[in-house]
Design a protein around this motif. Structure first.
Motif, PDB file in Angstrom:
ATOM      1  N   GLN A  64      -5.898 -12.530  10.278  1.00 20.27           N
ATOM      2  CA  GLN A  64      -5.372 -11.437  10.757  1.00 20.27           C
ATOM      3  C   GLN A  64      -4.804 -11.467  12.298  1.00 20.27           C
TER       4      GLN A  64
ATOM      5  N   PRO B 281      -5.426  -9.736  -1.377  1.00 17.02           N
ATOM      6  CA  PRO B 281      -4.620  -8.470  -1.227  1.00 17.02           C
ATOM      7  C   PRO B 281      -3.382  -8.654  -0.712  1.00 17.02           C
ATOM      8  N   LEU B 282      -2.658  -9.603  -0.397  1.00 15.84           N
ATOM      9  CA  LEU B 282      -1.372  -9.725   0.075  1.00 15.84           C
ATOM     10  C   LEU B 282      -1.133  -8.988   1.167  1.00 15.84           C
TER      11      LEU B 282
ATOM     12  N   ARG C  59     -10.243  -5.709   6.505  1.00 16.95           N
ATOM     13  CA  ARG C  59     -10.751  -4.701   6.223  1.00 16.95           C
ATOM     14  C   ARG C  59     -10.870  -4.742   4.479  1.00 16.95           C
TER      15      ARG C  59
ATOM     16  N   ARG D 295      -2.322   4.943   7.302  1.00 20.89           N
ATOM     17  CA  ARG D 295      -2.670   3.765   8.023  1.00 20.89           C
ATOM     18  C   ARG D 295      -2.434   3.722   9.599  1.00 20.89           C
TER      19      ARG D 295
ATOM     20  N   GLN E 221      -7.869  -0.399  -1.607  1.00 20.39           N
ATOM     21  CA  GLN E 221      -7.840  -1.628  -1.991  1.00 20.39           C
ATOM     22  C   GLN E 221      -8.914  -2.093  -2.798  1.00 20.39           C
TER      23      GLN E 221
ATOM     24  N   ARG F 243      -5.704 -13.316   4.519  1.00 21.65           N
ATOM     25  CA  ARG F 243      -4.689 -13.713   5.729  1.00 21.65           C
ATOM     26  C   ARG F 243      -5.634 -13.745   6.668  1.00 21.65           C
TER      27      ARG F 243
ATOM     28  N   THR G  94       0.820  -1.196  -0.036  1.00 21.21           N
ATOM     29  CA  THR G  94      -0.099   0.085   0.007  1.00 21.21           C
ATOM     30  C   THR G  94       0.951   1.320  -0.038  1.00 21.21           C
TER      31      THR G  94
ATOM     32  N   HIS H 124     -10.427  -0.372   4.015  1.00 20.34           N
ATOM     33  CA  HIS H 124      -9.360  -0.274   3.077  1.00 20.34           C
ATOM     34  C   HIS H 124      -9.791  -0.042   1.758  1.00 20.34           C
TER      35      HIS H 124
HETATM   36  C1  NCD Z   1      -4.020  -6.030   3.574  1.00 25.05           C
HETATM   37  C2  NCD Z   1      -4.231  -4.751   4.517  1.00 25.05           C
HETATM   38  O1  NCD Z   1      -3.116  -4.388   5.383  1.00 25.05           O
HETATM   39  O2  NCD Z   1      -5.465  -4.797   5.384  1.00 25.05           O
HETATM   40  N1  NCD Z   1      -2.761  -5.775   2.923  1.00 25.05           N
HETATM   41  C3  NCD Z   1      -2.726  -4.671   1.826  1.00 25.05           C
HETATM   42  O3  NCD Z   1      -2.916  -3.572   2.180  1.00 25.05           O
HETATM   43  N2  NCD Z   1      -2.644  -5.266   0.487  1.00 25.05           N
HETATM   44  C4  NCD Z   1      -4.363  -7.149   3.862  1.00 25.05           C
HETATM   45  C5  NCD Z   1      -3.390  -7.898   5.134  1.00 25.05           C
HETATM   46  O4  NCD Z   1      -2.940  -7.313   5.914  1.00 25.05           O
HETATM   47  O5  NCD Z   1      -3.909  -9.309   5.248  1.00 25.05           O
END
Ligand code: NCD
Length: 307
Positions: free
Chosen positions: A231, A267-268, A168, A107, A138, A229, A57, A135
């Motif tokens: 969290q 989203p990784l 999110r 963030r 995203q 993922r 991001t 988010h």
């Molecule tokens: C995500 C996030 O930070 O919410 N990552 C991202 O911004 N691509 C997803 C995550 O952390 O699992």
């Protein structure tokens, strides 16, 4: 059509906004191929204020700004390296940075932090994740990717898999999908990580077709499988996390049963949810998705900076 900031995904539903952003992202992606990106943001400064870890991001927002001719000031570890450690309030920090930069990408671990920031900020705030809240940028890049990959944002089935409670990116995407036509949403999660009530209520109100499932195999006919993922950082205890951490893994067996025309998104970062063995399959779209973040965010910066 213009957004002043981007705090929640529902702002993307304002008349004409999503269409304009996707069209601009497409144009920026094309002009990037020929090294002919217009330097629209020459002289503008983006501040990246990150109180939680980030790779994609933050770097993709920064790359977006640089490609458009702008400049970047950045702190990747604001909770340790900003005046927060001295007791400064978020509000004061935002007022100060708003005097230096033309846009703030933020963030923060607290749900609602970006909204608080936007009430005092003299410049646009872009929410890059507020704890387990939203988010929205995203969601924008996810939609851009779905449009590019399967050619439509209506009439499709999406399976959302993993931590739907704390993810999110899921929350923001659900808000948009709730307004699309004929989208079937398969919610694949352990009971304790299912989609929070406020989002389920939204789907019910908007008469969106959805199913709650506990087996990934039942969702492999979807056009889009959106893995997430678990969290870890949002769990109260290590034991609670350990119990669910590897609940869904998309590997070779799943790939063999997966829709031949489908795509896999994430989203990784991934932990174990997607086996690297499947990365070379053309349906594995998550690295393309991450790259699309640059173009989607270029479009967003253009819009909020009024260019
Ligand atoms: C995500 C996030 O930070 O919410 N990552 C991202 O911004 N691509 C997803 C995550 O952390 O699992």
């Amino acid at each position: 059509m213009a957004l002043k900031n981007l705090i929640e995904a529902k702002q993307l539903l304002e008349q004409g906004v999503l269409g304009e952003l996707i069209a601009d992202a497409t144009k920026f992606e094309e002009s990037d191929k020929t090294n002919s990106i217009p330097q629209l943001l020459d002289g503008k400064v983006l501040a990246a204020l990150f109180y939680e870890p980030s790779t994609r991001t933050r770097f993709s927002f920064e790359t977006a700004m640089l490609k458009l001719g702008g400049e970047v000031i950045s702190t990747e570890s604001a909770s340790h390296f900003s005046s927060v450690t001295k007791g400064e309030t978020l509000e004061d920090t935002i007022k100060i940075i708003g005097g230096y930069a033309d846009v703030i990408v933020m963030r923060h671990p607290d749900k609602g932090a970006s909204k608080r920031a936007a009430t005092v900020s003299p410049v646009p705030i872009l929410n890059a994740g507020d704890g387990p809240g939203e988010h929205p940028s995203q969601a924008l890049l996810d939609l851009y990717t779905i449009k590019k990959e399967i050619g439509r944002l209506d009439d499709f089935c999406i399976a959302m898999v993993g931590d739907l409670k704390n993810g999110r990116t899921i929350h923001s995407l659900v808000k948009i999908l709730a307004e699309r036509k004929n989208v079937l949403i398969k919610l694949v999660a352990p009971c304790e990580l299912q989609l929070p009530g406020e989002y389920v209520k939204l789907l019910e109100e908007k008469k969106v077709k959805f199913e709650k499932l506990s087996d990934l195999d039942d969702a492999l006919d979807a056009d889009v499988v959106y893995m997430t993922r678990i969290q870890k950082e949002r769990f109260e205890s290590k034991e609670d996390y350990e119990r669910v951490k590897d609940c869904f893994v998309f590997g070779k067996n799943e790939l063999a049963k997966f829709n031949k025309n489908g795509i896999i998104l994430h989203p990784l970062p991934r932990v174990n949810e997607i086996s690297p063995e499947i990365d070379s399959d053309p349906r594995a779209a998550y690295f393309r998705q991450a790259k699309n973040g640059v173009y989607a965010r270029m479009a967003l910066l253009k819009m909020v900076l009024g260019k």
